[in-house]
Design an enzyme around this catalytic site. Sequence first.
Site, short mmCIF file in Angstrom:
data_model
loop_
_atom_site.label_atom_id
_atom_site.label_comp_id
_atom_site.label_asym_id
_atom_site.label_seq_id
_atom_site.Cartn_x
_atom_site.Cartn_y
_atom_site.Cartn_z
N CYS A 115 43.02 31.89 37.78
CA CYS A 115 43.94 32.77 38.21
C CYS A 115 44.26 32.65 39.84
CB CYS A 115 43.11 34.05 37.80
SG CYS A 115 43.10 34.41 36.28
N HIS A 252 47.03 39.09 42.54
CA HIS A 252 46.70 38.68 41.12
C HIS A 252 46.73 40.06 40.47
CE1 HIS A 252 45.58 36.70 37.44
NE2 HIS A 252 44.19 37.16 37.63
N ASN A 282 47.89 39.79 32.60
CA ASN A 282 47.25 39.00 33.32
C ASN A 282 47.92 37.59 33.04
OD1 ASN A 282 45.74 36.94 34.70
ND2 ASN A 282 43.73 38.16 34.42
#
Length: 325
Positions: A115, A252, A282
């Site tokens: 990520c 993020h 996500n």
Amino acid sequence: MSVTRAVTMGCGHYLPVRVVENAEFEATLDTSDQWIRERTGIERRHFAAEGELTSDLAIKAAFAALENAGLTGADIDGIVLATATPDETFPSTATKVQTAIGMTGGYAFDVQAVCAGFIYAMTTANALIVSGQAKTIMVIGAETFSRIMDWSDRATCVLFGDGAGAVILRAAEGDGTAADRGVLSTDLNSDGQFHDLLYVDGGPSSTGTAGVLRMEGREVFRHAVHKLAASGETALERAGLSAADVDWIVPHQANLRIIRKTAEKMGVGMDRVVVTVQDHGNTSAASIPLALSVAAASGQIARGDLLLMEAIGGGLAWGAATLRW
């Protein structure tokens, strides 16, 4: 003092056609739309179609970024593509993008920091431009996390989605001050002792399979808020800036609660935070460039705005970057 800056020329993104609303999980899991929204802020996500690869998403985002920048593939010297879900073990997914956009020279390679991948990729691209090894680099985040989900684990499979975003950076002269456009500072970190908090239980060298994602959600949350805020503050300090100077935090997009807590810890109001997690879930390395592209297209981000980007992922790996748009 004149310095070389990596300045944004354009951006673009792509999301797969299939939209998966939270309610779709109710048929197979002990969960609900309300449960997912309350704990994550996620309302829907996109899943790649059967046969649709990470490279397919990346290529479409790349073409969108080229169009936005008024460039062609021949103008690109390098591609740095962040992904944890490549098409193949090798070669890099970036080389597929290179061929597809008509880029016949230069170089293309992948980076893997899950990520945090886009921050790592942008830091790498910035270093290549500042050192004179490239003039124009496309930085891409692209993922098909739907391919590595355990669909019986309600704590993880409802969180992730697929997508891609791309940003084009080009060398330009700056005055060496925080008023310059372009990448102003970066901060990268990792700590392998936290491996077991977020990982995929497979790989070519271990199981010979892709594996599925495993996560200790509460522990990741605890680390995320502290580490993201600290990295963001470090990046700002390196640029001679503070949180008060930030026009937009572009975090993020993992979990709305993490986003809110991190902003609160840094003393930044949510009215200065770009949030797309409700629509994308996500998307790992794709989440920041997706959010950048969506915000730029809507006019939320304007030329000259100071952005703070920050992300954390498996490794644990985390980092931040300041960028004047």
